[in-house]
Scaffold this motif. Structure first.
Motif, short mmCIF file in Angstrom:
data_model
loop_
_atom_site.label_atom_id
_atom_site.label_comp_id
_atom_site.label_asym_id
_atom_site.label_seq_id
_atom_site.Cartn_x
_atom_site.Cartn_y
_atom_site.Cartn_z
N LEU A 260 0.86 -1.18 0.00
CA LEU A 260 0.00 0.00 0.00
C LEU A 260 0.90 1.23 0.00
O LEU A 260 1.65 1.45 0.95
CB LEU A 260 -0.89 0.00 1.24
CG LEU A 260 -1.99 1.08 1.29
CD1 LEU A 260 -2.99 0.88 0.16
CD2 LEU A 260 -2.69 1.05 2.64
N PRO A 261 0.89 2.04 -1.07
CA PRO A 261 1.84 3.16 -1.17
C PRO A 261 1.75 4.08 0.04
O PRO A 261 0.67 4.48 0.46
CB PRO A 261 1.41 3.88 -2.45
CG PRO A 261 0.74 2.83 -3.26
CD PRO A 261 0.04 1.95 -2.26
N CYS A 262 2.90 4.41 0.61
CA CYS A 262 2.94 5.22 1.82
C CYS A 262 2.60 6.68 1.51
O CYS A 262 2.61 7.12 0.36
CB CYS A 262 4.32 5.11 2.48
SG CYS A 262 5.65 5.90 1.55
N ASP A 263 2.33 7.44 2.56
CA ASP A 263 1.95 8.84 2.39
C ASP A 263 3.04 9.66 1.71
O ASP A 263 2.75 10.56 0.92
CB ASP A 263 1.64 9.46 3.77
CG ASP A 263 0.34 8.92 4.37
OD1 ASP A 263 -0.44 8.31 3.61
OD2 ASP A 263 0.14 9.10 5.59
N THR A 264 4.30 9.35 2.01
CA THR A 264 5.40 10.11 1.42
C THR A 264 5.40 9.99 -0.10
O THR A 264 5.55 10.98 -0.82
CB THR A 264 6.75 9.64 1.99
OG1 THR A 264 6.72 9.74 3.41
CG2 THR A 264 7.89 10.47 1.43
N LEU A 265 5.22 8.78 -0.60
CA LEU A 265 5.15 8.59 -2.05
C LEU A 265 3.94 9.30 -2.63
O LEU A 265 4.02 9.94 -3.69
CB LEU A 265 5.09 7.10 -2.38
CG LEU A 265 6.36 6.28 -2.11
CD1 LEU A 265 6.10 4.80 -2.41
CD2 LEU A 265 7.53 6.79 -2.95
N GLN A 266 2.81 9.21 -1.97
CA GLN A 266 1.59 9.85 -2.46
C GLN A 266 1.74 11.36 -2.49
O GLN A 266 1.29 12.03 -3.43
CB GLN A 266 0.39 9.46 -1.59
CG GLN A 266 0.07 7.97 -1.57
CD GLN A 266 -0.65 7.51 -2.84
OE1 GLN A 266 -0.62 8.17 -3.88
NE2 GLN A 266 -1.30 6.36 -2.74
N GLN A 267 2.40 11.92 -1.48
CA GLN A 267 2.60 13.38 -1.43
C GLN A 267 3.52 13.85 -2.55
O GLN A 267 3.27 14.88 -3.19
CB GLN A 267 3.15 13.77 -0.07
CG GLN A 267 2.14 13.63 1.07
CD GLN A 267 2.78 13.60 2.44
OE1 GLN A 267 4.01 13.78 2.57
NE2 GLN A 267 1.98 13.38 3.47
N LYS A 268 4.59 13.09 -2.80
CA LYS A 268 5.50 13.47 -3.88
C LYS A 268 4.81 13.33 -5.24
O LYS A 268 5.02 14.14 -6.14
CB LYS A 268 6.78 12.64 -3.81
CG LYS A 268 7.70 13.05 -2.68
CD LYS A 268 9.05 12.38 -2.77
CE LYS A 268 9.99 12.97 -1.72
NZ LYS A 268 10.31 14.41 -1.97
#
Length: 287
Positions: A260-268
């Motif tokens: 499940l993609p982490c928040d950091t990846l989603q934010q970038k």
């Protein structure tokens, strides 16, 4: 077994998708003396050709393909394949299922039955791709390893209905491009992505939690990724958009929480910080 390309017959490849993977495959093909047709939208055709030639220059300088203009094949950038009989097609569009389904559905209209459809999907199983193509006997799945090695390992998977002759021809094309085909079992993410991508996701999560600096995380994992790399530089090379999409595809099919993609990846991703391709990801890059 019959030689899939007798008498050293020249190989003609088609590439669907002009992102980093498609550009790399096209450059490899031209560098190994093949004719390569890259399918791109009219507005993007000129820039696509420029990027393929730039990539070819990089591959030559690293010894990945033979040096010298005389070693080059031919590059064509077109809107479709209706006028080009090809020996194999590489599908290298975005990892989003709807785009892959569209690309595979459309390309089979212009192909002779038996032409290998080699999908560079890192998250979607071959059998799903084959259903979209409507020719399950012609579809093979691959995932590139280190794109800059002179002879890079590449995983290759067949679906339940992939024809033996198609699989043999696909492996021959990969070998002609300088890869070392490694047969793996089909499934979501198959082998490399199922092992590597959750690790990259974890590294990105730790960077977002300030567990260590980006550079220190990469230094600590250099024993695994190499002294000049690390998991976060690897993320930038893959492309944060590509990684997120692949993780989502694997998670949807396996339920594996580590995918499940982490928040950091989603934010970038939301900020357009995609890695090398955009000039900024976990690191900044010059053109």
């Amino acid at each position: 077994m019959t030689d899939p390309f007798p008498n050293n017959a020249p190989i003609c490849l088609a590439v669907l998708g002009a992102g980093s993977v498609g550009t790399h495959i096209a450059a490899l093909g031209v560098g190994h003396g093949m004719t390569v047709v890259v399918v791109a939208e009219p507005a993007a055709q000129e820039s696509t050709a420029v990027r393929v030639w730039q990539r070819l220059g990089q591959l030559r300088s690293r010894g990945t393909v033979p040096a010298g203009e005389g070693a080059s094949g031919a590059l064509l950038v077109r809107s479709g394949l209706s006028a080009f009989p090809v020996d194999a097609v590489f599908e290298a569009v975005s990892e989003r299922a709807v785009l892959k389904a569209k690309a595979l559905t459309e390309v089979v209209r212009d192909l002779e039955p038996g032409t290998p459809l080699i999908s560079c999907s890192s998250g979607i199983p071959v059998d799903e791709l084959a259903d979209w193509a409507g020719r399950p006997q012609d579809v093979v799945g691959v995932l590139l390893g280190d794109a800059d090695l002179p002879s890079a390992p590449i995983e290759v998977a067949r679906g339940r209905h992939t024809a033996d002759e198609t699989f043999t021809r696909a492996r021959a094309v990969l070998t002609a491009l300088g890869f070392e085909p490694v047969d793996v079992l089909d499934g979501p993410g198959r082998v490399a992505a199922r092992v590597l991508y959750p690790m990259l996701n974890a590294a990105a999560r730790l960077a977002g939690e300030n567990a260590a600096s980006v550079g220190d995380i990469d230094r600590l994992l250099s024993w695994c990724f190499g002294p000049l790399s690390g998991p976060l530089r690897c993320v930038d090379r893959i492309g944060i958009d590509t990684l997120v999409e692949a993780l989502e595809q694997i998670h949807a099919r396996t339920g594996d929480p580590s995918c499940l993609p982490c928040d950091t990846l989603q934010q970038k991703l939301a900020a357009g910080e995609l890695g090398v391709k955009s000039g900024r990801g976990f690191y900044e890059y010059e053109d």
